[in-house]
Design a protein around this motif. Sequence first.
Motif, PDB file in Angstrom:
ATOM      1  N   THR A 253      78.231  15.848  52.319  1.00 43.36           N
ATOM      2  CA  THR A 253      78.879  14.733  51.640  1.00 43.36           C
ATOM      3  C   THR A 253      80.398  14.927  51.664  1.00 43.36           C
ATOM      4  OG1 THR A 253      78.734  15.874  49.502  1.00 43.36           O
ATOM      5  CG2 THR A 253      76.911  14.391  50.084  1.00 43.36           C
ATOM      6  N   GLY A 254      81.095  13.897  51.163  1.00 38.43           N
ATOM      7  CA  GLY A 254      82.521  13.998  50.910  1.00 38.43           C
ATOM      8  C   GLY A 254      83.398  14.092  52.144  1.00 38.43           C
ATOM      9  N   PHE A 255      84.622  14.561  51.912  1.00 39.52           N
ATOM     10  CA  PHE A 255      85.602  14.661  52.997  1.00 39.52           C
ATOM     11  C   PHE A 255      85.136  15.605  54.095  1.00 39.52           C
ATOM     12  CE2 PHE A 255      89.119  16.908  54.985  1.00 39.52           C
ATOM     13  CZ  PHE A 255      89.838  15.849  55.513  1.00 39.52           C
ATOM     14  N   ALA A 256      84.490  16.703  53.722  1.00 38.37           N
ATOM     15  CA  ALA A 256      84.060  17.707  54.701  1.00 38.37           C
ATOM     16  C   ALA A 256      83.182  17.096  55.782  1.00 38.37           C
ATOM     17  CB  ALA A 256      83.323  18.843  54.005  1.00 38.37           C
ATOM     18  N   ARG A 257      82.327  16.176  55.384  1.00 39.45           N
ATOM     19  CA  ARG A 257      81.421  15.558  56.355  1.00 39.45           C
ATOM     20  C   ARG A 257      82.198  14.765  57.401  1.00 39.45           C
ATOM     21  NH1 ARG A 257      76.227  11.656  54.905  1.00 39.45           N
ATOM     22  NH2 ARG A 257      75.459  11.437  57.041  1.00 39.45           N
ATOM     23  N   GLY A 258      83.192  14.003  56.964  1.00 37.25           N
ATOM     24  CA  GLY A 258      83.964  13.202  57.909  1.00 37.25           C
ATOM     25  C   GLY A 258      84.881  14.032  58.789  1.00 37.25           C
ATOM     26  N   ALA A 259      85.372  15.156  58.247  1.00 38.85           N
ATOM     27  CA  ALA A 259      86.332  15.976  58.998  1.00 38.85           C
ATOM     28  C   ALA A 259      85.665  16.941  59.957  1.00 38.85           C
ATOM     29  CB  ALA A 259      87.211  16.763  58.022  1.00 38.85           C
ATOM     30  N   ALA A 260      84.388  17.235  59.755  1.00 41.22           N
ATOM     31  CA  ALA A 260      83.726  18.308  60.503  1.00 41.22           C
ATOM     32  C   ALA A 260      83.791  18.117  62.012  1.00 41.22           C
ATOM     33  CB  ALA A 260      82.270  18.437  60.050  1.00 41.22           C
ATOM     34  N   LEU A 261      83.548  16.897  62.475  1.00 44.16           N
ATOM     35  CA  LEU A 261      83.519  16.670  63.922  1.00 44.16           C
ATOM     36  C   LEU A 261      84.893  16.910  64.539  1.00 44.16           C
ATOM     37  CD1 LEU A 261      81.912  15.894  66.397  1.00 44.16           C
ATOM     38  CD2 LEU A 261      82.405  13.490  65.907  1.00 44.16           C
ATOM     39  N   ASN A 262      85.955  16.422  63.896  1.00 44.32           N
ATOM     40  CA  ASN A 262      87.301  16.642  64.430  1.00 44.32           C
ATOM     41  C   ASN A 262      87.672  18.122  64.419  1.00 44.32           C
ATOM     42  OD1 ASN A 262      87.974  13.969  65.069  1.00 44.32           O
ATOM     43  ND2 ASN A 262      88.621  13.536  62.978  1.00 44.32           N
ATOM     44  N   VAL A 263      87.295  18.827  63.349  1.00 40.35           N
ATOM     45  CA  VAL A 263      87.580  20.260  63.282  1.00 40.35           C
ATOM     46  C   VAL A 263      86.832  20.994  64.384  1.00 40.35           C
ATOM     47  CG1 VAL A 263      87.321  22.347  61.884  1.00 40.35           C
ATOM     48  CG2 VAL A 263      88.104  20.235  60.816  1.00 40.35           C
TER      49      VAL A 263
ATOM     50  N   ARG B 132      84.285  19.762  45.912  1.00 38.22           N
ATOM     51  CA  ARG B 132      83.739  20.000  44.569  1.00 38.22           C
ATOM     52  C   ARG B 132      84.737  19.672  43.466  1.00 38.22           C
ATOM     53  NH1 ARG B 132      81.037  26.008  45.618  1.00 38.22           N
ATOM     54  NH2 ARG B 132      79.603  25.387  47.296  1.00 38.22           N
ATOM     55  N   VAL B 133      86.016  19.667  43.794  1.00 38.96           N
ATOM     56  CA  VAL B 133      87.029  19.483  42.740  1.00 38.96           C
ATOM     57  C   VAL B 133      87.900  18.246  42.952  1.00 38.96           C
ATOM     58  CG1 VAL B 133      87.113  21.942  42.224  1.00 38.96           C
ATOM     59  CG2 VAL B 133      88.669  21.006  43.925  1.00 38.96           C
ATOM     60  N   CYS B 134      87.792  17.610  44.113  1.00 39.30           N
ATOM     61  CA  CYS B 134      88.617  16.432  44.405  1.00 39.30           C
ATOM     62  C   CYS B 134      87.818  15.151  44.183  1.00 39.30           C
ATOM     63  CB  CYS B 134      89.103  16.468  45.853  1.00 39.30           C
ATOM     64  SG  CYS B 134      90.261  17.789  46.207  1.00 39.30           S
ATOM     65  N   PRO B 135      88.525  14.021  43.988  1.00 33.13           N
ATOM     66  CA  PRO B 135      87.823  12.742  43.926  1.00 33.13           C
ATOM     67  C   PRO B 135      86.982  12.527  45.180  1.00 33.13           C
ATOM     68  CG  PRO B 135      90.113  12.489  43.271  1.00 33.13           C
ATOM     69  CD  PRO B 135      89.970  13.885  43.797  1.00 33.13           C
ATOM     70  N   THR B 136      85.924  11.775  45.076  1.00 34.12           N
ATOM     71  CA  THR B 136      84.959  11.595  46.156  1.00 34.12           C
ATOM     72  C   THR B 136      85.629  11.231  47.479  1.00 34.12           C
ATOM     73  OG1 THR B 136      83.314  10.867  44.563  1.00 34.12           O
ATOM     74  CG2 THR B 136      82.891  10.359  46.887  1.00 34.12           C
ATOM     75  N   GLY B 137      85.354  12.023  48.497  1.00 25.42           N
ATOM     76  CA  GLY B 137      85.834  11.714  49.847  1.00 25.42           C
ATOM     77  C   GLY B 137      87.310  11.949  50.071  1.00 25.42           C
ATOM     78  N   SER B 138      87.968  12.722  49.210  1.00 27.76           N
ATOM     79  CA  SER B 138      89.407  12.921  49.354  1.00 27.76           C
ATOM     80  C   SER B 138      89.731  14.405  49.372  1.00 27.76           C
ATOM     81  CB  SER B 138      90.169  12.228  48.221  1.00 27.76           C
ATOM     82  OG  SER B 138      89.816  12.781  46.978  1.00 27.76           O
TER      83      SER B 138
END
Length: 324
Positions: A170-180, A225-231
């Motif tokens: 979930t969250g930002f990590a999911r969207g960033a994973a492919l680019n990373v 875990r500590v940031c607003p959803t998806g940020s």
Amino acid sequence: MKNWINRLLSGTEDGASPSEAAASHEHVQGHGEPADEMSAGIDAAYYRWLTGARGYDAPPDIENLILEQVLTLSRNAADAAELVPRVPELIPQLLLSLRDDGVTTGALARQVAQDVVLMAEVIREANSAYYRPITPVKTIEAAIMMLGQNGLRMLLARLAFRPLIKMQSTGFARGAALNVWNQSEKCALAASLMAPGLTAGVFESYLAGLMQNVGLLVAFRLADRVCPTGSVPGSTEFGARLLACSRQLSATIATHWDFPQEVAQSIAHAGAPDGSNLARALAQGDRIAKLRMLIDASVLDEDDPLVAEGLDNFQRRCLGKLAS
């Protein structure tokens, strides 16, 4: 995980061995700045692009909490390694076969053919711009001959790490994973191309390139875990510190997985003035890969000063080899 790493590294290395491995593993605080202004500019542009619209103006306490969590995890190798998926069973079997100097292309082909996805990857790799075959490679036997044992080891290493991009739920990590992950693949290839000129091990450089962003993927999960959803905090100062902290986390995980000491150290010391030749190869590969990502995303032009002034002629040719 440790067993497949040992098998991966026990094959014959086509490239030179690192000539400057440090004698002991030194702890590196993750708050250091990049080694030079050019690297800092590239890292800042890369982090801004990676976070994009999801980067927000986080308060200092949130930024410090994330960084402290990453640093704390980097001091606990077992907990850090538990956050990373394990590799498919077929890959260690193939790596074991590659240790046998008498193994035939046909025997390797039969093993690869057990997995349709792996077979397609091997053929695709043989037809890539890196190998540039005169005529298209269509059979698994011809593809394995084109790659050679070292090329096949590199491909297997890359495939072994790919489950990492699926660990983000979930969250930002999911969207960033492919680019990373895409940057990691490009970094691995670029570092392996830089290695011979620096008398560093080709395969070790490749492995370090794949490994160096593992900590960043974990760091983004912690941020979720500590940031607003998806940020995620969007400031470039925070980004520079996070990249440095997560690199130390990657080195910690590499050590726990029994990577060779020089590989773990090259990740921890990439870009440092006193880094080993392997660390220099990794730092150069990382710079080239980030520039390639930014160019492909139309963030930078090919003639941007970060490219024109940041790379020499050979590095620019390498940048071309990484083109999507």
